[in-house]
Design a protein around this motif. Structure first.
Motif, short mmCIF file in Angstrom:
data_model
loop_
_atom_site.label_atom_id
_atom_site.label_comp_id
_atom_site.label_asym_id
_atom_site.label_seq_id
_atom_site.Cartn_x
_atom_site.Cartn_y
_atom_site.Cartn_z
N TYR A 109 -24.80 -137.17 77.31
CA TYR A 109 -25.48 -137.64 78.52
C TYR A 109 -25.57 -139.15 78.54
CZ TYR A 109 -29.14 -138.32 81.96
OH TYR A 109 -29.86 -138.74 83.03
N VAL A 151 -38.65 -132.61 84.73
CA VAL A 151 -37.67 -133.68 84.57
C VAL A 151 -37.05 -133.95 85.94
CG1 VAL A 151 -37.05 -133.29 82.16
CG2 VAL A 151 -35.89 -131.99 83.92
N THR A 152 -36.50 -135.12 86.05
CA THR A 152 -35.83 -135.43 87.31
C THR A 152 -34.35 -135.58 87.03
OG1 THR A 152 -36.15 -137.77 86.94
CG2 THR A 152 -37.83 -136.65 88.22
N ILE A 153 -33.56 -135.31 88.04
CA ILE A 153 -32.12 -135.50 87.87
C ILE A 153 -31.65 -136.47 88.95
CG2 ILE A 153 -29.87 -134.38 88.00
CD1 ILE A 153 -31.20 -131.97 86.71
N PRO A 154 -31.11 -137.62 88.63
CA PRO A 154 -30.96 -138.20 87.30
C PRO A 154 -32.30 -138.65 86.72
CG PRO A 154 -30.30 -139.77 88.96
CD PRO A 154 -30.59 -138.50 89.69
N GLY A 155 -32.34 -138.79 85.41
CA GLY A 155 -33.62 -139.06 84.77
C GLY A 155 -33.92 -140.51 84.51
N ALA A 156 -32.90 -141.37 84.73
CA ALA A 156 -33.07 -142.76 84.31
C ALA A 156 -33.77 -143.58 85.38
CB ALA A 156 -31.72 -143.37 84.01
N LEU A 181 -37.48 -139.59 77.55
CA LEU A 181 -37.87 -139.63 78.96
C LEU A 181 -36.67 -139.46 79.88
CD1 LEU A 181 -40.33 -142.60 78.68
CD2 LEU A 181 -40.91 -140.21 78.98
N ASP A 182 -35.50 -139.66 79.33
CA ASP A 182 -34.31 -139.57 80.18
C ASP A 182 -33.28 -138.67 79.52
OD1 ASP A 182 -32.26 -139.94 81.91
OD2 ASP A 182 -31.70 -141.91 81.10
N ARG A 183 -33.54 -137.43 79.46
CA ARG A 183 -32.57 -136.48 78.90
C ARG A 183 -32.83 -135.16 79.63
NH1 ARG A 183 -28.51 -137.66 74.71
NH2 ARG A 183 -29.17 -139.66 75.45
N PRO A 184 -32.42 -135.08 80.91
CA PRO A 184 -32.88 -133.96 81.72
C PRO A 184 -32.31 -132.59 81.32
CG PRO A 184 -31.41 -135.35 82.97
CD PRO A 184 -31.65 -136.05 81.69
N HIS A 185 -31.14 -132.59 80.70
CA HIS A 185 -30.53 -131.27 80.44
C HIS A 185 -30.98 -130.72 79.11
CE1 HIS A 185 -28.13 -132.03 83.92
NE2 HIS A 185 -27.75 -133.21 83.41
N THR A 216 -42.58 -136.04 75.46
CA THR A 216 -42.80 -135.50 76.79
C THR A 216 -43.50 -134.14 76.76
OG1 THR A 216 -40.68 -134.40 76.79
CG2 THR A 216 -40.74 -136.62 77.66
N GLY A 217 -43.58 -133.51 75.60
CA GLY A 217 -44.19 -132.19 75.53
C GLY A 217 -43.33 -131.10 76.11
N ARG A 218 -42.10 -131.41 76.33
CA ARG A 218 -41.20 -130.42 76.91
C ARG A 218 -40.80 -129.41 75.85
NH1 ARG A 218 -35.29 -131.88 79.34
NH2 ARG A 218 -35.11 -130.07 80.72
N ILE A 219 -40.86 -128.15 76.19
CA ILE A 219 -40.45 -127.12 75.24
C ILE A 219 -38.93 -127.01 75.34
CG2 ILE A 219 -40.65 -124.71 74.57
CD1 ILE A 219 -43.46 -124.74 75.73
N ARG A 276 -41.81 -140.13 84.37
CA ARG A 276 -42.06 -141.50 84.84
C ARG A 276 -41.92 -141.53 86.36
NH1 ARG A 276 -38.04 -145.00 81.39
NH2 ARG A 276 -39.05 -146.84 82.29
N SER A 327 -42.91 -128.11 82.13
CA SER A 327 -42.22 -129.37 81.92
C SER A 327 -41.58 -129.82 83.23
CB SER A 327 -41.16 -129.24 80.83
OG SER A 327 -40.08 -128.50 81.31
#
Lengths: 978, 251
Positions: free
Chosen positions: A802, B157-162, A810-814, A751-754, B128, B155
């Motif tokens: 989580y 992200v969305t909450i929730p991310g799934a 792609l799904d690990r927002p914290h 994701t390129g997230r730092i 996504r 960056s």
């Protein structure tokens, strides 16, 4: 589940702090090698590198010594009968330690080091330094011995603008003189023929030649002359001295030889002899080369010399006594290499000629007549997987019947040295390419034939019940046969004395051992030679020389198919990339036998930016390699229909990243269905502020057993285990010690997230780091305190996970919690790697290569950001060592005891079949292989385990039970009778 | 475009401000802290763009404007408008084909405003599209700066991310972004803690210094203690080598 393991030893830990530390370190680290274990599981091989100068010790007839100076700045002595190293001096890396010249006289070896920085004299017997003299500044040109009345007492060193004369006995300078007109004239050669004068030859290219004669006594210029020579551009490359001080030059343009008497009184002129008049013809576009020989510095050179007219054409010529005419003695065509050798009064010429496809013949010829000496033919076997012969070093000696015998050292293009003795026996071979290993992999050995057959049974499709039963029975019979043969061998060998039993490892007998401790080490060297080395014994099982590899090529070795997929052979791919053009080629081979496989290779017309190995496998169980070119187009290898279909299906989940460190640009891409790519993220680190020095992901074969750490209060701290995490290290462009910094970025590669961004202030590289599991350990130089420091970063998700089933970037927002701690390390380091085991249960150690050549096994436990400053009940419960700012170095942590590895460049770790054991290979100038047990051998019984005691106790107990049972029965019976 | 006036009347701007105090005072990057700060307090704004297309070819459109303010306390705020109906439909379509929602901001420096503020190039990030839809447009956007105040990364992200495949029924949920915006400067990695350690050692030393009388106890009974300790060590050493595996799974 594994997290409960760590609680086990904690109960005993309630002791005062300091005692606790001591106790703890004793408890963990009684790990050194016992004396009788030396060399049992480890081996070391020492190398010197590509030979630049080689001399045989001609001091005494029976001497076995051979002296080499190499491009790795090493001066070494070998035993010429065995090829073993007698002593070795490793000088500084880089131009400061370059060996400019090596001269040998009697017991003294003279060496000019570091482009004329130092003059050294070594005692060749012991390898000790006699003396060392600093030379004046100026780049080195030439050096020679200067003899007076048949004894060599001085050495003359010619530099760009200075000539100096030194005593051989103590290195003191006798005189030093500035060369006249040093700006215009290029002084290139110095000559002494045993008279009272030293001649310096200089050239003004395409104009004239300058000859200056210096008095040996006081350095006064006796004569100075200049000779017209408009055709001459370099003395060094086109001129030699032959006969009584006759300068012989060759001019490729006019195809003529020129002679000039150096010592002549009057103003001399070059005398031209056309090659045509000698019936000689130079091969087109070949620069002719002259080879002469001066057997003793006190006497003038031989009047015979070689002229090379083509790549495989040499002529032996003789300067006639009148000094002006030349007589051809013998024409050698074809002849690859020629060399002169002298023993006593006799000088011979050795000539190597091709014999057939697989061998070369070396013959001796008398130098003064050109006649072939009888019975002097030696056959040099040409290795098809090696390089062509490159240089010949001949050691001639007088036999008892006064005929000339000789030994020859052949250097091939792949840096290998082969020593051959009459009559054509290869005494030893040294693979000096291994002094510069670039990358390596360890591959599991295949199963034995019988085991493989058994395995193969499951791979095949079922063809009826009865044939299956038959097949099973037959394979069982073969197994039984093998077992019986093994038993017989054991019985047979048990009768022989132990010293005679040799377990020769050959490529045919290779098979995996019970615990997969023996593996094949595939090593890639900078010269382009590949080696397969048995990890148990260190013997080279196969080698393959890749010709046409550019000297600046970059290699990447990829294991595409392991040994696990019988009957498909394992497959390794070497990606060779030219550093300048970026163009790449592939070499696909079988890592067990080294044979090149005949798979159709993809055409790679464009420079390759990135290569990535996907977990996708084709129908032949080979992992798919993706190559990204500079237009971001993707080539798959292998690219069968099956693979392309799989790639299309998976394309939306294939991400990759590219890093351009010159622009500070990191970008991520996603694969499209048509194998084109789309840029999806971009991070830019401005190059004005910092530059990217290193990027490291995690090793794909790494397993993490426990998901979290149990804390003192029995709650669990979950690790942040992101397989796509990249550790990016930067260094500031500002080098001022107050403002310099080292940056550590943790970036998600998908994701390129730092994820984390930290800056180590007042720090400078070189940065060495290891990225594994949920931690990064890095080492840097603290510019303020002037010391090396280690820092450790650990990432935790917190006390709740989580998504515990699967990790997706792609799904690990914290963002994870990041803990960091820094320690002082009392030594600089050269490389670092972490141990790796099969299942990841064993605790981790860091293997640190120190400049001293030691390899330190540092428990990761010491690098734990949770080490408490104040000891509490909880931290004690958790086994945390209280924080101490200084990291200890204990000598018992050196896994290679006294087997130091010179110039460690890399450490490779591989898991074995035993969970406790990790295989380690350290390479640099030397190669060292050993095993480490980070948590000790918890799954292995010790060597001195008392089997007798345990079995006798068992038997005793068994019999005691039997007897007491009987007794009890009798007693019961008696009681019943009463 | 028909629905634009109505949405204009409603909440046309949803500013979500979050300030992260990056401790710039301690990390002197060679620039004097005084100069340029007073004049630059007004801040500046840069475009904030997004792109979501069914064919996954990037076509960036304006999503809002980032209000950046450098200086002692770096702050950032975002003003953005609602999604148009057309955009909402596209976003839903992109979510169905598992496309990406990308955002980008230009590369700027927060502190060095005198020189060219905008460098060439953008910083991009993606999420996504389905997760954005399913989270009802609640996204967390983070801007990263380096030591000298350049923006280096963004960056989202969305909450929730799934992506669970749940259908978003209510159109209103996809009208306005619920954005949390942060700006993060690099943290300073710790130095070795020598001072604290020395202090602790001193305290321990003092503690040990006091019981001088205890030494007399050793002095009195050493002839009993030493053999005992020796005996224990001997047996202990054997014991230890026997129990090699005791530390086995310590991890």
């Amino acid at each position: 589940m594994g997290r409960y393991l760590s609680m086990k030893p904690s109960a005993k830990m309630s002791k005062p702090t300091s005692l606790f530390v001591i106790f703890f370190s004793l408890f963990v680290m009684s790990e050194a090698v016992f004396e009788d274990q030396v060399g049992k599981f480890d081996w070391r091989q020492q190398y010197v590198g590509k030979t630049l100068f080689a001399h045989f010790d001609s001091h005494s007839q029976s001497s076995k010594m051979l002296f080499l100076a190499t491009d790795k700045n090493i001066f070494a002595s070998f035993n010429s009968r065995t090829g073993d190293l007698i002593w070795r001096h490793v000088d500084k890396v880089g131009p400061e330690g370059t060996i400019d010249i090596l001269l040998l006289h009697g017991q003294d070896a003279l060496m000019v080091v570091g482009d004329g920085r130092l003059l050294r004299s070594w005692d060749t017997n012991m390898g000790g330094l006699n003396w060392e003299a600093m030379l004046d500044t100026g780049s080195f040109q030439a050096a020679c011995f200067v003899a007076i009345q048949d004894t060599v007492k001085h050495v003359a060193v010619l530099k760009k603008a200075v000539i100096s004369l030194h005593y051989l006995s103590n290195g003191h300078q006798k005189w030093v003189e500035n060369l006249p007109d040093g700006d215009a004239v290029q002084y290139q050669a110095v000559y002494s023929g045993g008279e009272e004068e030293v001649y310096v030859l200089g050239v003004v290219p395409n104009s004239h030649l300058t000859i200056i004669a210096y008095s040996l006594e006081d350095g006064e210029i006796i004569k100075q002359r200049s000779v017209e020579a408009p055709w001459l551009s370099s003395v060094e490359s086109s001129c030699v001295v032959v006969g009584q001080g006759m300068l012989m030059c060759v001019d490729p343009a006019t195809l003529a030889l020129y002679t000039l008497p150096i010592q002549a009184e009057e103003t001399p002129q070059f005398n031209q002899i056309l090659l045509q008049s000698l019936d000689l013809e130079v091969s087109p576009s070949f620069q002719p080369v002259l080879v002469s020989s001066q057997p003793h510095p006190a006497r003038s050179p031989l009047s015979e010399f070689f002229l090379q007219l083509g790549p495989d054409h040499h002529v032996l010529l003789q300067l006639n006594a009148d000094g002006y005419t030349i007589a051809p003695l013998r024409d050698f065509q074809p002849a690859f290499l020629v060399s002169f050798a002298t023993t006593g009064e006799k000088t011979v010429a050795a000539v190597m000629t091709p014999k057939n496809e697989t061998a070369c013949a070396i013959n001796l010829f008398s130098a003064d007549s050109g006649r072939r000496l009888l019975d002097t033919t030696v056959i040099f076997p040409l290795d098809l997987n090696g390089g062509k012969p490159h240089k010949l070093y001949v050691h001639a000696f007088l036999k008892k019947d006064d005929s000339v015998g000789y030994r020859v050292l052949v250097q091939t293009q792949d840096h290998a040295l082969t020593f051959i003795q009459q009559p054509g026996r290869v005494v030893w071979t040294r693979e000096e390419a291994l002094a510069d290993v670039v990358t390596m992999e360890m591959v599991d050995l295949p199963l034995t034939g019988t085991q493989a057959e058994l395995e193969g049974e499951f791979g095949k499709k079922a063809d009826g019940l009865f044939p299956m039963v038959l097949k099973r029975l037959s394979s069982q019979v073969t197994l039984l046969q093998a077992w019986l043969a093994h038993l017989w061998k054991l019985f047979y060998e048990a009768r022989k004395p132990r010293s005679q039993v040799k377990n020769e490892v050959t490529i045919e007998t290779l098979s995996r051992d019970e615990f997969n401790l023996q593996k094949m080490m595939v090593m890639v060297t900078a010269s382009g030679k590949l080696f397969g080395i048995d990890s148990k014994s260190g013997s080279i099982l196969w080698k393959h020389y890749l010709e046409n590899v550019q000297p600046n090529a970059v290699f990447k070795l990829i294991v595409q198919r392991t040994t696990a997929h019988f009957p498909h052979p394992p497959q390794c791919t070497l990606l060779i990339k030219d550093k300048d053009t970026g163009l790449a080629s592939l070499h696909v081979f079988n890592p067990i036998f080294g044979r090149k496989s005949h798979i159709a290779l993809p055409v790679l017309p464009r420079p390759i930016l990135q290569s990535l190995l996907l977990p996708v496998i084709d129908q032949d169980y080979a992992k798919v390699l993706l190559l990204v070119d500079d237009q971001y187009k993707v080539t798959a290898f292998p690219s069968t229909k099956n693979v392309l279909q799989q790639l299309q299906e998976m394309s939306s989940s294939i991400f990759f990243y590219l890093i351009r460190s010159d622009q500070g640009n990191l970008s991520g891409f996603r694969l499209r269905k048509d194998l084109s790519t789309e840029r999806i993220w971009e991070v830019v680190l401005p190059t004005e502020v910092q530059k990217i020095v290193a990027v490291n992901g995690k090793r794909p074969n790494e397993h993490v057993h426990s998901q979290g750490r149990v804390m003192g209060d029995r709650s669990v701290l979950y690790k942040y285990l992101n397989p796509n995490l990249l550790a990016v290290v930067t260094e500031s462009t500002d080098a001022h010690p107050e403002r310099a910094f080292v940056g550590m970025f943790l970036i998600d590669g998908v994701t390129g997230r730092i994820i984390h961004e930290a800056v180590q202030r007042k720090a400078r590289g070189p940065v060495h780091f290891v990225h594994s599991e949920n931690w990064v350990v890095y080492e840097y130089w603290n510019t303020k305190s002037r010391r090396n420091e280690f820092s450790v970063l650990e990432l935790f998700e917190g006390t709740e996970l989580y998504n515990s089933t699967v990790f997706s970037s792609l799904d690990r927002p914290h963002l994870p919690q990041v803990l960091q701690q820094t320690y002082i390390f009392p030594s600089p380091i050269t490389t670092m790697e972490a141990t790796l085991t099969e299942k990841g249960i064993t605790s981790r150690h860091l293997l640190v290569g120190l400049p001293s050549g030691a390899i330190l096994s540092l428990p990761k436990m010491f690098l734990d950001p949770r080490r408490p400053e104040v000891v509490t009940e909880h931290s004690r419960e958790e086994n945390l060592i209280p924080y101490a700012p200084e990291m200890p170095i204990r000598t018992e942590w050196f896994i290679n005891y006294n087997q130091t590895v010179a110039r460690v460049k890399g450490i490779y770790t591989a898991p074995s079949g035993l969970e406790s054991t990790c295989l380690v290979v350290a390479y640099g100038l030397d190669i060292y292989q050993t095993r480490v047990y980070p948590s000790k051998q918890f799954d292995v019984l010790k060597d001195d385990y008392d089997y007798v005691l345990i079995s006798s106790v068992l038997f005793a107990l068994f019999f005691a039970t039997m007897i007491s049972k009987r007794l009890a029965q009798v007693k019961l019976l008696n009681r019943a009778w009463r | 475009m028909a629905s634009v006036p109505r949405s204009f009347l409603l909440l046309s701007i949803i500013p979500t401000i979050l300030i992260l105090c990056a401790d710039f005072a301690c990390c002197n990057t060679g620039r004097k802290t005084g100069d340029g700060l007073d004049t630059d307090f007004s801040g500046f704004s840069v475009p904030f763009e997004h792109s979501f297309e069914v064919d996954d070819v990037s076509r960036f459109r304006m999503r809002g404007a980032l209000q950046l303010r450098g200086g002692r306390e770096t702050s950032v705020s975002l003003s953005q408008s609602q999604l148009s109906e057309e955009d909402r439909n596209t976003l839903k379509e992109v979510a169905v084909v598992d496309g990406l929602y990308k955002i980008r901001v230009p590369r700027v420096s927060l502190t060095d405003r005198q020189t060219e503020r905008q460098m060439d190039g953008y910083l991009t990030a993606f999420v996504r599209a389905c997760s954005l839809v399913e989270s009802h447009l609640s996204d967390v956007i983070t801007l990263h700066t380096d030591v000298s105040g350049y923006l280096i990364g963004v960056s989202i992200v969305t909450i929730p991310g799934a992506c669970r495949g749940t259908e978003v029924e209510d159109e209103v949920d996809l009208e306005a972004f619920n954005t949390t915006l942060t700006i993060i400067a690099p943290t300073n990695a710790p130095q070795p803690e020598t001072a604290l350690f020395i202090e602790r050692m001193d305290i321990e030393h003092e503690k040990r210094g006091k019981p001088q009388e205890q030494k007399s106890f050793f002095a009195k009974y050493w002839m009993y203690i030493v053999p005992l300790v020796l005996f224990l060590m001997m047996s202990g050493a054997q014991d230890q080598s026997g129990g090699g595996a005791a530390n086995g799974g310590g991890r």
